[in-house]
Design a protein around this motif. Sequence first.
Motif, short mmCIF file in Angstrom:
data_model
loop_
_atom_site.label_atom_id
_atom_site.label_comp_id
_atom_site.label_asym_id
_atom_site.label_seq_id
_atom_site.Cartn_x
_atom_site.Cartn_y
_atom_site.Cartn_z
N ARG A 6 0.72 -1.26 0.15
CA ARG A 6 0.07 -0.23 0.03
C ARG A 6 0.81 1.29 0.02
N GLU A 10 -2.41 5.52 0.67
CA GLU A 10 -3.58 4.64 0.88
C GLU A 10 -3.67 4.36 2.42
N THR A 31 -11.15 -2.40 1.54
CA THR A 31 -9.72 -2.08 1.30
C THR A 31 -9.04 -3.61 1.06
#
Length: 174
Positions: A6, A10, A31
């Motif tokens: 990530r 994010e 996510t």
Amino acid sequence: MKYKKRSLKERLAICQMIENGMPAQTIRELTGVSFSLQQLWHLNYEIFGKAGLKKRKYRVYSESEKMFLIHEYQKKDVPLLRFCVEHKVSQVQFRTWYKAYQAESHLPSSTLPLSHKPQKMVSKKINDRQLSKDELLEELAYLRAENALLKKVKALMDEREARELKTGHKPSNH
């Protein structure tokens, strides 16, 4: 879901979702980030701000540094995750050091909490002789609430198992 690296953006967005009160399960569904990783990122963000979310390499520690950290952990009454984040040390590595220290010192292995239970669910160790009546009543209310929650969870699990048996499905062991 396969692990995905990530970006800082994010990770920051996920921390902001947590701060805005979004449930961890919802964040996970949106996510694909596990609860434990959400917790780790948020704690890093809480302690170090945006800099805490940047990727970093864990360093090599000398034996004296390891012993210092073990003794520091024993002195402090903080969850293992918080301690490791504050000292920028991997939880996995710290547990390895601690287990080796216990083996050398012949300490019982229960002195290091290895579970990932949320701290709210862990009952505080108390000395009843030092508590006032109000504190004892507060602890009693806490234990009753915890007991009620555990009973509810058990009832829900029993209900689910009965429903699965009725439909011919084999109950899962989760």
